[in-house]
Design a protein around this motif. Structure first.
Motif, short mmCIF file in Angstrom:
data_model
loop_
_atom_site.label_atom_id
_atom_site.label_comp_id
_atom_site.label_asym_id
_atom_site.label_seq_id
_atom_site.Cartn_x
_atom_site.Cartn_y
_atom_site.Cartn_z
N THR A 364 -1.00 0.93 -7.54
CA THR A 364 -1.78 -0.24 -7.97
C THR A 364 -2.16 -1.10 -6.79
O THR A 364 -3.30 -1.61 -6.71
CB THR A 364 -0.98 -1.06 -8.98
OG1 THR A 364 -0.55 -0.21 -10.06
CG2 THR A 364 -1.81 -2.19 -9.55
N MET A 430 -3.11 8.18 -8.46
CA MET A 430 -3.15 6.92 -9.21
C MET A 430 -4.04 5.89 -8.52
O MET A 430 -4.82 5.19 -9.16
CB MET A 430 -1.73 6.38 -9.33
CG MET A 430 -1.60 5.17 -10.24
SD MET A 430 0.12 4.70 -10.32
CE MET A 430 0.85 6.17 -10.99
N SER A 434 -7.44 4.37 -10.10
CA SER A 434 -7.35 2.95 -10.45
C SER A 434 -8.41 2.12 -9.73
O SER A 434 -8.76 1.03 -10.21
CB SER A 434 -5.96 2.41 -10.12
OG SER A 434 -4.97 3.07 -10.88
N ASN A 491 -0.49 2.11 -15.15
CA ASN A 491 -0.08 3.04 -14.11
C ASN A 491 1.38 3.45 -14.24
O ASN A 491 1.75 4.57 -13.89
CB ASN A 491 -0.32 2.43 -12.73
CG ASN A 491 -1.79 2.48 -12.33
OD1 ASN A 491 -2.56 3.24 -12.91
ND2 ASN A 491 -2.17 1.68 -11.36
#
Length: 548
Positions: A364, A430, A434, A491
């Motif tokens: 993230t 991820m 994202s 996430n």
């Protein structure tokens, strides 16, 4: 026939309950008629079978009309019901009720008929035309709202649709999409004389066929007397290869339940509406169209996914065995005689859960670093002053759309192959996925800022950096924080799934425990996930509430 009656009664029950609730009865009639017409055109009613399952053909009601002319009452009644529903009132309601009754009658007669032979008659150009119309409609969705793009959209839709139809009809298109040609097929009835001829031809060659079957230890086949002898078996290959199929009206496809449900709904809603002609509203047609579209999309989806709750009931013993082997959790397995063989599942779960949270945090954070600057390039209100900025807007938006279209799991599989098993592959997958999600949310927040502070600073000659610092960031930072926290929640859940493909974390532990049959260890991981998910949800919700 019992199942057909159940679906018809269910439709009537829906109409009755809606009447008690005070809903519009004309809306139900319109929805039932539209759904029925779409089912007549597109949903399979009766399968036509050959010898092998791959030879089966799902015939729609429209395709069955040559073999069952009485079924024409269904589309005729539904069409009249729709036509008179525009005016509403008692006359339209009575016609709707009669249309529902006619549909039930003709469908019931069809289901009571014995098995019969039918000849396949492909109708060329149907699927090709539908594809062209779909592309035309898709282009209109994006261009019709603005008058300045309406004409260009019409021209582009016609050109693209025509090109698609031309390509699908071309030899190259037929090669790449072989199922498109002749996708829609009619079931033409076979005359009694031709049926007797086919049965006689089959019986004449039965001796040679039985000789072959006996040589491979298969039981001999009996001669056919009529088509009804084939009702419980497939069609002989000699007949199937000539383009014939066996229709079994008693065996229906998923279009059958839809038609009986809508016929029962139309009958009951029409009768109830005839008693209360005032039970209609202005938006009945739009609501009916939405309901019909939903039914037409959902029913094939349920069929394609083999949705069947009875299978879950059959799997009950397995579920009970799974639960018995999962409880109580094995928190630690200590071997006093051989300490090296000690197993500490709870400790492993806590370690892997910490790793899962760290994967979500790093992914993230990295995504946020790239999403923030890209979001300003993807904001329409900040990129409208120059051609270069408009180009950057379209490029960034296109990147977001492409990136969001590639699932995190696919990216994880790619990065596991590139960098090997472990959490780094999960972090990369991820973060990349994202970036697009956060960038889109950030850019929409920027586009919705109050223009007053921006115009005030620009009026006194403030630079673009100062406008960004003092007018835009104070408005969007709380939203940025909220979106980032929400993305972190997502996430974390995604990182659990990534563990199943080798990206590390608690998912990797659960996969290993299940593969080894250690369900009483696996359940510890599941419990830990539930606890941590709730903690993260409550904490992030509280932070978002304070910020926004």
């Amino acid at each position: 026939m019992i199942a057909a009656a159940v679906f018809a009664l269910l439709g009537a029950l829906i109409a009755f309950l809606s009447s008690l609730a005070g809903g519009s009865l004309r809306r139900l009639s319109i929805a039932a008629a539209l759904s029925g017409l779409l089912a007549v055109l597109a949903l399979p009613l009766t399968p036509g079978v050959g010898l092998r399952s791959s030879e089966a053909v799902s015939a729609t009601l429209l395709g069955l009309l040559p073999s069952a002319p009485l079924l024409a009452l269904v589309p005729i009644g539904l069409g009249l019901s729709l036509l008179l529903s525009r005016r509403g009132g008692r006359v339209g309601a009575i016609v709707s009720g009669l249309a529902g009754a006619a549909a039930l009658l003709s469908l019931g007669v069809w289901l009571s008929r014995p098995a019969q032979l039918a000849e396949l008659v492909p109708v060329p150009g149907i699927m090709e035309g539908v594809t062209g119309l779909a592309l035309f409609a898709l282009i209109q969705v994006f261009t019709w709202s603005a008058k300045r793009t309406r004409l260009a959209g019409l021209i582009a839709g016609v050109v693209v649709g025509a090109l698609a139809v031309t390509y699908l009809l071309s030899p190259d298109g037929q090669t790449k999409f072989p199922n498109a040609g002749g996708y829609y097929q009619l079931m033409r009835p076979v005359t009694p004389a031709r049926t007797s001829e086919l049965i006689g031809s089959y019986n004449a060659g039965l001796a040679d066929l039985n000789t072959i079957r006996q040589s491979i230890d298969l039981p001999p086949l009996k001669p056919l007397k009529s088509v009804t002898d084939l009702a419980g078996a497939g069609l002989p290959q000699a007949i199937s290869d000539q383009g014939y199929r066996l229709l079994r009206p008693q065996t229906w496809d998923y279009g059958g339940p839809v038609l009986f449900l809508m016929a029962g709904l139309l009958l009951a809603s029409g009768l109830l509406h005839s008693r209360r002609p005032d039970r209609q509203e202005r938006g009945d047609w739009l609501a009916g169209l939405i309901i019909a579209a939903g039914v037409t999309l959902l029913v094939p989806s349920f069929s394609a996914t083999n949705f069947n709750l009875s299978e879950l009931v059959k799997g009950g013993p397995f579920l009970r065995d799974f639960l018995d082997r999962s409880w109580p959790p094995n928190l630690a397995q200590v071997n006093a005689q051989n300490p090296s063989a000690n197993i500490y599942p709870l400790q492993e779960v806590m370690s892997q859960m910490a790793l899962t949270i760290e994967i979500a945090l790093v992914g993230t954070f990295v995504a946020t670093l790239f999403a923030v600057p890209l979001s300003f390039l993807a904001a329409r209100n900040l990129t409208a002053r120059s051609v270069l900025m408009r180009v950057s807007y379209f490029v960034t938006r296109a990147f977001f759309n492409v990136d969001r279209g590639v699932d995190t799991l696919i990216l994880a599989l790619v990065f596991v192959a590139a960098v090997g098993l472990g959490p780094f592959a999960g972090v990369l997958a991820m973060a990349i996925h994202s970036v697009a999600d956060l960038g889109k949310l950030y850019s929409e927040a920027i586009e919705n800022v109050d223009k007053g502070p921006i115009e005030a600073l620009e009026s006194v000659g403030a630079s673009g950096t100062n406008v960004l610092r003092w007018a835009i960031l104070p408005q969007v930072l709380p939203l940025f924080t909220s979106y980032t926290l929400y993305r972190f929640e997502i996430n974390f859940r995604v990182s659990i799934v990534l563990g199943f493909v080798g990206a590390g974390g608690i998912g990797f532990f659960i996969q290993g425990a299940m593969a080894a049959g250690n369900y009483n260890q696996m359940v510890i991981g599941v419990i830990a996930i539930v606890v941590i998910v709730n903690l993260i949800d409550f904490l992030s919700s509280d932070v978002r509430r304070r910020l926004v």
